[in-house]
Scaffold this active site. Sequence first.
Site, PDB file in Angstrom:
ATOM      1  N   LYS A 294       0.843  -1.198   0.000  1.00  0.00           N
ATOM      2  CA  LYS A 294       0.000   0.000   0.000  1.00  0.00           C
ATOM      3  C   LYS A 294       0.880   1.250   0.000  1.00  0.00           C
ATOM      4  O   LYS A 294       0.565   2.248  -0.640  1.00  0.00           O
ATOM      5  CB  LYS A 294      -0.849  -0.058   1.270  1.00  0.00           C
ATOM      6  CG  LYS A 294      -1.927   0.963   1.368  1.00  0.00           C
ATOM      7  CD  LYS A 294      -2.808   0.628   2.555  1.00  0.00           C
ATOM      8  CE  LYS A 294      -3.744   1.760   2.865  1.00  0.00           C
ATOM      9  NZ  LYS A 294      -4.624   1.465   3.998  1.00  0.00           N
ATOM     10  N   ARG A 295       1.959   1.161   0.731  1.00  0.00           N
ATOM     11  CA  ARG A 295       2.824   2.320   0.902  1.00  0.00           C
ATOM     12  C   ARG A 295       3.665   2.602  -0.353  1.00  0.00           C
ATOM     13  O   ARG A 295       3.808   3.731  -0.781  1.00  0.00           O
ATOM     14  CB  ARG A 295       3.729   2.073   2.113  1.00  0.00           C
ATOM     15  CG  ARG A 295       4.323   3.297   2.744  1.00  0.00           C
ATOM     16  CD  ARG A 295       4.930   2.956   4.093  1.00  0.00           C
ATOM     17  NE  ARG A 295       5.637   1.667   4.092  1.00  0.00           N
ATOM     18  CZ  ARG A 295       6.893   1.493   3.698  1.00  0.00           C
ATOM     19  NH1 ARG A 295       7.602   2.508   3.284  1.00  0.00           N
ATOM     20  NH2 ARG A 295       7.456   0.290   3.722  1.00  0.00           N
TER      21      ARG A 295
END
Length: 544
Positions: A294-295
């Site tokens: 996600k990051r």
Amino acid sequence: MNYEQLAERLLPGEYPDLASFETRYPPRDLPKGAQVTRLAPSPTGFIHLGNLFVAIANERIAHQSGGKLFLRIEDTDLKRKVDGAVEAVIAALDYFDIRFDEGAEIGGDDTYAPWYQRQRAEIYRAYVKDLIRRGRAYPCFCTEEELAALRDEQVANKEITGYYGKYAKCRNLTEEEIYKNLEAGKPFVIRLKSMGDSSRKFTFHDEIKGDVTVTENDQDVVILKSDGIPTYHFAHAVDDHLMRTTLVIRGEEWLASLPIHLELFDVLGFARPKYGHNCSLMKMDGESKRKLSKRKDPELSLSFYRQEGYHPFAVKVYMLTLLNSDFEEWHMKYPEKPLEEFRFRIEKMSRSGALFDLDKLNDISKTELSRLSAEEMLAFLKDWAFSFGSEREQAYFADEEYLLKVLNLCMGTSGKKRRKDFVTAKQAVAEIGYFFGDRVQKDAYRVDDGTRNAILDAFLAKYEYADDAQAWFAKVKEVAAGLGYAAEMRDYKANPEVYKGSVSDVAEVLRIAVTGRANSPDLWTIMQILGDERARARLSEART
Ligand code: GLU
């Protein structure tokens, strides 16, 4: 211990008897072999590629088998709730053409409603009360601090963390101690009294992964929180039973909780659904594979595809390519056939990580976009531009007739072979910008300024808007010959040393002058679309 009395004390009042739920939520009347699948997102606002991956598999399997796909919102954890998240999930999945038969905000047959878990609190509590009555669940009064201390101790001892065995302090409270705590008004949660043994393993048949060996659950997991709301583990078991789910396809991150879930189904007396745990999406990072994060990876979020203007069909084609190994060949053979005609098979799903590759998606997108008609392309671009484009880009849609000419040319719709210049709506809109006055200098001239001016001047002197493609090209050749370039390619190839270059070098100067780029669709047509005045202006503005 008087469990009946304890149950009444912990969850006082009348609850429907459990048999009534079986009547209220009867088995579904579906043809033999029909699968009931679901998507059960938590409303956290983040919906990612993994969700879409699983959604496509669930949708295909349900509908292909004559079954149902429903949407349930798992909102038991209020801390993670984000406003508008449900709408966002529905909109994101709708964009990719995932159609639910029933569910939250969808409607449909409401026999199995409500679809928000928080609205089903009474149902869960009825089942929890029954477990307490049967001595299979108990109140736990441990505070956050006590649990944190327990965890620290377990970590220090290199033991498995959690509430189990000798660490499950409240499991062995006497009746007297329990009532004393209750009298004192201590908050409590309800935990499952697990009968599992973590030294025992068992084999479980996963519909995707095949036989997997897992360890029995021995954790006395929380089933009802102190606010009377169940945990996800408990709620989903009750719901999947009452909503008559037959097959759960979900991400493999849930495999670790599977033993808990199976124990819950068993203790509740429910038949287990089938489970298929889908592999995570991986990507290459240098030499090694890793999970999409996600990051680090914007492409994990589904909103990325909308913002970039990926055609949903192309994304779906790519997802299916990853999901079923024989899909790609089928789609290549029958590009015109609706995707629903492909026979999707759960056995064909990858057991280990599927490798997600944006370049591959881009290739697929080029091909899929090249199959659209100019009208379809226009509608697609317009949709994107009015959601994500600039005002200037939106203005491209003021004259649709003009835009259609541009698109027909850029897509090569009149030729035998379609051009594949477009990857996404965002890129396509940028790509056609030069037809609208946004002439961006993309490529540099490969001739010196003097030569450039000479070519432009000579061509401008001869240029007639009314010339057909042939006459136009004859003039390019004349300009070439006049300035020491070979008018014919074959002459240049035979004696390159006698020329400054060939007619293609001259054409390139004109092309860059008009479009800002060294590669473009047919230049004569571009100048026809631009019109006499604009075409001339581009040529003279390009002088230094
Ligand atoms: N609510 C869970 C999630 O957010 C769903 C897990 C499941 O499908 O059982 O992913």
